[in-house]
Design a protein around this motif. Structure first.
Motif, PDB file in Angstrom:
ATOM      1  N   ALA A  40       0.844  -1.197   0.000  1.00 19.05           N
ATOM      2  CA  ALA A  40       0.000   0.000   0.000  1.00 19.05           C
ATOM      3  C   ALA A  40       0.877   1.243   0.000  1.00 19.05           C
ATOM      4  CB  ALA A  40      -0.914  -0.007   1.216  1.00 19.05           C
ATOM      5  N   ARG A  41       0.474   2.243  -0.800  1.00 14.38           N
ATOM      6  CA  ARG A  41       1.235   3.488  -0.912  1.00 14.38           C
ATOM      7  C   ARG A  41       0.341   4.678  -0.602  1.00 14.38           C
ATOM      8  NH1 ARG A  41       4.549   3.491  -6.359  1.00 14.38           N
ATOM      9  NH2 ARG A  41       2.956   5.027  -6.692  1.00 14.38           N
ATOM     10  N   ASP A  42       0.975   5.746  -0.145  1.00 13.03           N
ATOM     11  CA  ASP A  42       0.272   6.984   0.164  1.00 13.03           C
ATOM     12  C   ASP A  42       1.288   8.120   0.110  1.00 13.03           C
ATOM     13  OD1 ASP A  42      -1.753   8.714   0.837  1.00 13.03           O
ATOM     14  OD2 ASP A  42      -2.107   7.896   2.834  1.00 13.03           O
ATOM     15  N   ALA A  89       5.488   9.131  -3.421  1.00 11.91           N
ATOM     16  CA  ALA A  89       4.583   8.119  -2.882  1.00 11.91           C
ATOM     17  C   ALA A  89       5.397   7.193  -1.991  1.00 11.91           C
ATOM     18  CB  ALA A  89       3.930   7.338  -4.016  1.00 11.91           C
ATOM     19  N   GLN A  90       4.954   7.059  -0.754  1.00 10.70           N
ATOM     20  CA  GLN A  90       5.674   6.236   0.208  1.00 10.70           C
ATOM     21  C   GLN A  90       4.864   4.991   0.532  1.00 10.70           C
ATOM     22  OE1 GLN A  90       5.917   9.086   3.341  1.00 10.70           O
ATOM     23  NE2 GLN A  90       7.634  10.166   2.422  1.00 10.70           N
ATOM     24  N   PHE A  91       5.554   3.940   0.904  1.00 14.35           N
ATOM     25  CA  PHE A  91       4.865   2.723   1.293  1.00 14.35           C
ATOM     26  C   PHE A  91       4.316   2.894   2.694  1.00 14.35           C
ATOM     27  CE2 PHE A  91       7.916   1.143  -1.873  1.00 14.35           C
ATOM     28  CZ  PHE A  91       7.011   0.571  -2.742  1.00 14.35           C
ATOM     29  N   ARG A  92       3.096   2.432   2.882  1.00  8.30           N
ATOM     30  CA  ARG A  92       2.446   2.522   4.185  1.00  8.30           C
ATOM     31  C   ARG A  92       2.850   1.310   5.012  1.00  8.30           C
ATOM     32  NH1 ARG A  92      -3.687   3.736   3.765  1.00  8.30           N
ATOM     33  NH2 ARG A  92      -2.924   5.769   3.223  1.00  8.30           N
ATOM     34  N   THR A  93       3.147   1.525   6.280  1.00  8.02           N
ATOM     35  CA  THR A  93       3.524   0.409   7.142  1.00  8.02           C
ATOM     36  C   THR A  93       2.294  -0.431   7.450  1.00  8.02           C
ATOM     37  OG1 THR A  93       3.229   1.792   9.098  1.00  8.02           O
ATOM     38  CG2 THR A  93       5.461   1.608   8.210  1.00  8.02           C
ATOM     39  N   ALA A  94       2.499  -1.723   7.471  1.00  7.01           N
ATOM     40  CA  ALA A  94       1.383  -2.642   7.703  1.00  7.01           C
ATOM     41  C   ALA A  94       1.009  -2.664   9.177  1.00  7.01           C
ATOM     42  CB  ALA A  94       1.758  -4.040   7.243  1.00  7.01           C
ATOM     43  N   ALA A  95      -0.268  -2.495   9.471  1.00  6.92           N
ATOM     44  CA  ALA A  95      -0.746  -2.571  10.847  1.00  6.92           C
ATOM     45  C   ALA A  95      -0.816  -4.026  11.297  1.00  6.92           C
ATOM     46  CB  ALA A  95      -2.117  -1.920  10.964  1.00  6.92           C
ATOM     47  N   GLN A  96      -1.125  -4.893  10.366  1.00  5.21           N
ATOM     48  CA  GLN A  96      -1.222  -6.318  10.664  1.00  5.21           C
ATOM     49  C   GLN A  96      -0.684  -7.068   9.453  1.00  5.21           C
ATOM     50  OE1 GLN A  96      -5.133  -7.561  11.687  1.00  5.21           O
ATOM     51  NE2 GLN A  96      -4.621  -9.728  11.726  1.00  5.21           N
ATOM     52  N   GLY A  97       0.262  -7.939   9.689  1.00  2.00           N
ATOM     53  CA  GLY A  97       0.870  -8.682   8.595  1.00  2.00           C
ATOM     54  C   GLY A  97      -0.113  -9.669   7.974  1.00  2.00           C
ATOM     55  N   SER A  98       0.148 -10.008   6.706  1.00  4.61           N
ATOM     56  CA  SER A  98      -0.681 -11.003   6.042  1.00  4.61           C
ATOM     57  C   SER A  98       0.233 -12.078   5.460  1.00  4.61           C
ATOM     58  CB  SER A  98      -1.528 -10.362   4.934  1.00  4.61           C
ATOM     59  OG  SER A  98      -0.697  -9.863   3.920  1.00  4.61           O
ATOM     60  N   VAL A  99      -0.328 -13.232   5.228  1.00  2.51           N
ATOM     61  CA  VAL A  99       0.440 -14.367   4.747  1.00  2.51           C
ATOM     62  C   VAL A  99       0.971 -14.116   3.335  1.00  2.51           C
ATOM     63  CG1 VAL A  99       0.314 -16.831   4.191  1.00  2.51           C
ATOM     64  CG2 VAL A  99      -0.873 -15.942   6.191  1.00  2.51           C
ATOM     65  N   ASP A 100       0.192 -13.445   2.500  1.00  7.24           N
ATOM     66  CA  ASP A 100       0.592 -13.232   1.107  1.00  7.24           C
ATOM     67  C   ASP A 100       1.466 -11.998   0.896  1.00  7.24           C
ATOM     68  OD1 ASP A 100      -1.271 -11.230   1.420  1.00  7.24           O
ATOM     69  OD2 ASP A 100      -2.513 -11.825  -0.275  1.00  7.24           O
ATOM     70  N   GLY A 101       1.812 -11.258   1.961  1.00  4.77           N
ATOM     71  CA  GLY A 101       2.692 -10.104   1.843  1.00  4.77           C
ATOM     72  C   GLY A 101       2.001  -8.806   1.466  1.00  4.77           C
ATOM     73  N   ASN A 102       0.685  -8.817   1.347  1.00  4.57           N
ATOM     74  CA  ASN A 102      -0.077  -7.621   0.999  1.00  4.57           C
ATOM     75  C   ASN A 102      -0.208  -6.745   2.243  1.00  4.57           C
ATOM     76  OD1 ASN A 102      -2.375  -5.855   0.537  1.00  4.57           O
ATOM     77  ND2 ASN A 102      -2.747  -7.063  -1.295  1.00  4.57           N
ATOM     78  N   THR A 103       0.048  -5.448   2.106  1.00  3.09           N
ATOM     79  CA  THR A 103      -0.012  -4.538   3.262  1.00  3.09           C
ATOM     80  C   THR A 103      -1.248  -3.648   3.272  1.00  3.09           C
ATOM     81  OG1 THR A 103       1.285  -2.840   2.132  1.00  3.09           O
ATOM     82  CG2 THR A 103       2.509  -4.466   3.442  1.00  3.09           C
ATOM     83  N   VAL A 104      -2.243  -3.933   2.420  1.00  4.52           N
ATOM     84  CA  VAL A 104      -3.454  -3.114   2.360  1.00  4.52           C
ATOM     85  C   VAL A 104      -4.381  -3.481   3.514  1.00  4.52           C
ATOM     86  CG1 VAL A 104      -5.498  -2.531   1.004  1.00  4.52           C
ATOM     87  CG2 VAL A 104      -3.303  -2.867  -0.140  1.00  4.52           C
ATOM     88  N   ASP A 105      -4.704  -2.498   4.341  1.00  7.27           N
ATOM     89  CA  ASP A 105      -5.695  -2.657   5.409  1.00  7.27           C
ATOM     90  C   ASP A 105      -6.963  -1.967   4.912  1.00  7.27           C
ATOM     91  OD1 ASP A 105      -7.196  -2.808   7.711  1.00  7.27           O
ATOM     92  OD2 ASP A 105      -5.934  -1.438   8.870  1.00  7.27           O
TER      93      ASP A 105
END
Length: 141
Positions: A40-42, A89-105
């Protein structure tokens, strides 16, 4: 006269442009919520707005040089982390990790999307009011 009008509307024009570009980033995050390894980027809106206003002021000099092509087969383009307005555009830090590596919450993305949309509408309302005031001042003379 035109310079004064440009200066009066520059802030809102720049802010609306950055809001529209941020909306595209947030929509891209939402669209890729199920894409494995998507990050995820913002953008940092406040910092991007300051930079954009500094670049758009009449006395400012260009701060970034264009990308160089070292071979004729290279494509013209912009750096991948730059969006149209020059914001990074910066990558957003993941609040909760996912198995597939996706950081979108999705909850955070939806909240940011709606907040940005409301602020965009507020900006449109402000600039509309400012234009009406300028027209009233011009017509009263």
């Amino acid at each position: 006269m035109v310079g004064k009008l440009d200066e009066a509307l520059r802030f809102h024009e720049t802010a609306l442009s950055l809001r529209a570009q941020r909306q595209q980033l947030l929509a891209s995050n939402i669209a890729n919520a199920d894409t494995p390894n998507y990050k995820a980027r913002d953008i940092d809106f406040g910092g991007a707005l300051k930079d954009a206003l500094a670049r758009s002021s009449p006395a400012s000099a260009p701060t970034a040089s264009p990308l160089m092509r070292t071979a004729a087969t290279h494509l013209n383009g912009v750096a991948a982390d730059k969006i149209t307005g020059g914001a990074t555009a910066q990558f957003r830090t993941a609040a909760q990790g996912s198995v597939d590596g996706n950081t979108v919450d999705m909850d955070a993305e939806r909240n940011q999307f709606v907040d940005n949309a409301v602020r965009y509408e507020a900006g449109l309302t402000l600039i509309s009011g400012q234009i009406k005031n300028l027209l009233a001042a011009i017509q009263s003379q």
